[in-house]
Design an enzyme around this catalytic site. Structure first.
Site, PDB file in Angstrom:
ATOM      1  N   GLY A 156       0.836  -1.196   0.000  1.00  0.00           N
ATOM      2  CA  GLY A 156       0.000   0.000   0.000  1.00  0.00           C
ATOM      3  C   GLY A 156       0.869   1.243   0.000  1.00  0.00           C
ATOM      4  N   ARG A 157       0.372   2.312   0.596  1.00  0.00           N
ATOM      5  CA  ARG A 157       1.111   3.574   0.569  1.00  0.00           C
ATOM      6  C   ARG A 157       2.486   3.438   1.218  1.00  0.00           C
ATOM      7  NH1 ARG A 157       1.778   7.029   4.319  1.00  0.00           N
ATOM      8  NH2 ARG A 157       0.069   6.237   5.599  1.00  0.00           N
ATOM      9  N   SER A 177       0.501  -9.671  -1.057  1.00  0.00           N
ATOM     10  CA  SER A 177      -0.633  -9.517  -0.153  1.00  0.00           C
ATOM     11  C   SER A 177      -1.812 -10.192  -0.814  1.00  0.00           C
ATOM     12  CB  SER A 177      -0.938  -8.041   0.154  1.00  0.00           C
ATOM     13  OG  SER A 177      -1.430  -7.393  -1.005  1.00  0.00           O
ATOM     14  N   THR A 236       6.477  -2.815  11.527  1.00  0.00           N
ATOM     15  CA  THR A 236       6.077  -1.481  11.976  1.00  0.00           C
ATOM     16  C   THR A 236       4.573  -1.283  11.750  1.00  0.00           C
ATOM     17  OG1 THR A 236       6.670  -0.567   9.811  1.00  0.00           O
ATOM     18  CG2 THR A 236       8.331  -0.425  11.551  1.00  0.00           C
ATOM     19  N   ARG A 238       1.312  -3.694  12.891  1.00  0.00           N
ATOM     20  CA  ARG A 238       0.619  -3.984  14.143  1.00  0.00           C
ATOM     21  C   ARG A 238       1.133  -5.322  14.681  1.00  0.00           C
ATOM     22  NH1 ARG A 238      -0.308   0.531  13.613  1.00  0.00           N
ATOM     23  NH2 ARG A 238      -2.245   1.716  13.912  1.00  0.00           N
ATOM     24  N   GLU A 267       0.647  -3.152  24.323  1.00  0.00           N
ATOM     25  CA  GLU A 267       1.469  -1.950  24.318  1.00  0.00           C
ATOM     26  C   GLU A 267       1.102  -1.059  25.498  1.00  0.00           C
ATOM     27  OE1 GLU A 267       1.355  -0.029  20.509  1.00  0.00           O
ATOM     28  OE2 GLU A 267       2.148  -1.778  19.457  1.00  0.00           O
ATOM     29  N   HIS A 286       6.654   1.803  19.398  1.00  0.00           N
ATOM     30  CA  HIS A 286       5.594   2.251  18.485  1.00  0.00           C
ATOM     31  C   HIS A 286       5.809   3.715  18.089  1.00  0.00           C
ATOM     32  CE1 HIS A 286       1.217   1.276  17.167  1.00  0.00           C
ATOM     33  NE2 HIS A 286       1.873   1.982  16.246  1.00  0.00           N
TER      34      HIS A 286
END
Length: 330
Positions: A156-157, A177, A236, A238, A267, A286
């Protein structure tokens, strides 16, 4: 009004809060609150401002906050917020406006952090930094990125930006994906492969898919077993996308060379969590989206939403049904 999980104490500095500070009492909490702590600390608050998934709002918490009328969130939704419970209790949920130019200027924050974490991991910078602090000298060898293969789990982006960075470093890029096509991958400078190929061929696998029921546990023992013993995993996105127990085992046994994690199942992780003790693991708390530019965008949006609510003209409401509740109308 409560600003939650302001770990860095930056919230009140990166945006102009005067439109709400002149009309309400604003309190920033600089540490994570458990549900019981939140139920006690937030009991008198009318508004709570969240930052991504740092604070969960299940029904059991919402029911214990009788004064709560507005929750602001970053993004269009908050996965760990029970929006049905919020609606049923007349609590409005105001989402972000990602068309805000401030968001566009900060959109590369996660990709930049991911690339930095990758370099730190393959060069063992965290452990070597510790050794230098302790008066010691080098004890590891690193990996040269040029000529190696970067596997992108998600294109994605953020994944597309990672592909751009990889080309500058002289890397080969492959991607997979569930919905990725060969044409989209090629346009991004990558080669579309099957999932098994991605893990088997990559020298570094970097995760850039969104957490959903389809992606929860997407990287498990079977995927890690396909990786080269000198390969690395970077996450980076989830935490729950990776089977945490399987990753710990793979790192502990040396099944893979190492990993870099910015995200975790819980977290922050408990102080005695086994991830904190593995030497072939580089950790960051995070930080992916946590830049001054991104926080400025998040909190500027928050101020706008709260000011509109104070004016009796709430904006960007994710649960418009709550507007009909007596609490919202009052």
């Amino acid at each position: 009004m409560a600003i939650l999980d302001d770990y860095a104490g930056a919230a009140l500095d990166v945006a102009d809060w005067s439109p709400v500070q002149t009309r309400s009492e604003v309190t920033a909490f600089d540490r994570h609150l458990s549900e019981d702590e939140a139920a006690d600390a937030l009991r008198t608050f009318d508004v709570v401002c969240t930052l991504r998934e740092r604070m969960a709002f299940p029904r059991t918490l919402i029911e214990r906050l009788p004064n709560l009328k507005l929750i602001t969130i970053v993004g269009m939704n908050l996965p760990n917020l029970d929006i049905d419970a919020a609606t049923g209790h007349g609590v409005l949920v105001a989402h972000s406006n990602f068309a805000n130019p401030l968001f566009r200027s900060a959109r590369d924050a996660t990709a930049e952090l991911a690339w930095g974490l990758m370099i730190a991991t393959v060069r063992n910078l965290a452990e070597e930094h510790r050794r230098m602090r302790d008066g010691e000298w080098q004890a590891s060898t690193g990996l040269t990125m040029s000529g190696k293969t970067l596997g992108l789990l998600g294109l994605g982006r953020v994944g597309k930006r990672m592909a751009e960075y990889a080309k500058v470093f002289g890397m080969n890029v492959i991607a997979w994906s569930q919905n990725l096509t060969a044409e989209v991958a090629e346009a991004a400078g990558a080669r579309r492969v099957d999932k098994a190929e991605l893990f088997a061929e990559s020298d570094v696998v970097s995760i850039h898919v969104v957490l959903s029921e389809r992606t929860r546990g997407l990287v498990a023992e079977s995927e890690l077993a396909l990786m080269k013993p000198d390969a690395y995993l970077i996450n980076t996105s989830r935490g729950p996308i990776v089977d945490e127990a399987a990753l710990i085992a793979a790192l502990h046994t040396g099944r893979i060379a190492g990993a870099g994690l910015d995200v975790f199942d819980i977290e922050p992780p408990p102080p005695d969590h086994p991830l904190r003790r593995l030497k072939n693991l580089t950790l960051s708390p995070h930080l992916g989206y946590v830049t001054r530019e991104m926080l400025s965008a998040c909190y500027s949006d928050t101020v706008e939403a709260v000011a509109a609510w104070l004016d009796g003209k709430p904006i960007r409401i994710a649960n418009p049904e709550a507007l009909q509740h007596p609490k919202a109308r009052g």
